[in-house]
Design an enzyme around this catalytic site. Sequence first.
Site, PDB file in Angstrom:
ATOM      1  N   LYS A  17       0.399   4.214   6.822  1.00  0.00           N
ATOM      2  CA  LYS A  17      -0.207   5.143   5.861  1.00  0.00           C
ATOM      3  C   LYS A  17       0.306   6.551   6.133  1.00  0.00           C
ATOM      4  O   LYS A  17       0.878   6.838   7.164  1.00  0.00           O
ATOM      5  CB  LYS A  17      -1.738   5.163   5.990  1.00  0.00           C
ATOM      6  CG  LYS A  17      -2.431   3.820   5.829  1.00  0.00           C
ATOM      7  CD  LYS A  17      -2.463   3.358   4.399  1.00  0.00           C
ATOM      8  CE  LYS A  17      -3.249   2.088   4.218  1.00  0.00           C
ATOM      9  NZ  LYS A  17      -2.517   0.870   4.465  1.00  0.00           N
ATOM     10  N   SER A  58       0.799  -1.229   0.000  1.00  0.00           N
ATOM     11  CA  SER A  58       0.000   0.000   0.000  1.00  0.00           C
ATOM     12  C   SER A  58       0.831   1.279   0.000  1.00  0.00           C
ATOM     13  O   SER A  58       0.306   2.352  -0.259  1.00  0.00           O
ATOM     14  CB  SER A  58      -0.970   0.026   1.186  1.00  0.00           C
ATOM     15  OG  SER A  58      -0.276   0.215   2.395  1.00  0.00           O
TER      16      SER A  58
END
Length: 141
Positions: free
Chosen positions: A95, A58
Site C-alpha cells: 500500500k 489493490s
Amino acid sequence: MGGLRPERQPLRLPLAGASVAAGFPSPADDYIEVGLDLNELLIRHPSSTFFLRVSGDSMLDAGIQHGDLLVVDRSLEARPGLIVVAVLDGAFTLKRLVRHRGRLRLEAANSAYPPLELHQCGDVQIWGVAIHVIHPLGRHG
C-alpha cells in the site's frame, strides 16, 4: 539455510543510443551506445533488496498489477507518499503510506479497498519500500 551468496557477475545488455518516441515517430538509430546491467540500474543496496511477486489488485491505479514483480529495498526509510510493503498481523500487504489528519495510514490505489488506519491495526511493521515494478506488456512466445 544461510550460506554464502555467489558473487554477482555483471550482465551487460545493449542500450540503444537513441530514446524511443512515445508520441510522434523519430528517425531510427542503429547505433548501440553502451552496455546496461539491470542489477546496477534497479538495485542500489544488494544486501537489503528483495523481489516479491504481487498478488491481488489493490494497487492497480498505481500501475501495479497481479503477478507483477516488485523490487523492494528494506534499507530505505518509509516516508509518506511512498509505496511500502507492510506486515499486518503476520501477513504482507502492499500500500501507499499516507499521513492523514496527523496520523499514518496505508492506502490502496483502488477505490474498492478502504484505507488501513495504522493506529487501529494490531501488530504493524513496515517491511520495505517498493522501488521498482516489473510487469509484462503482453504474452510473448
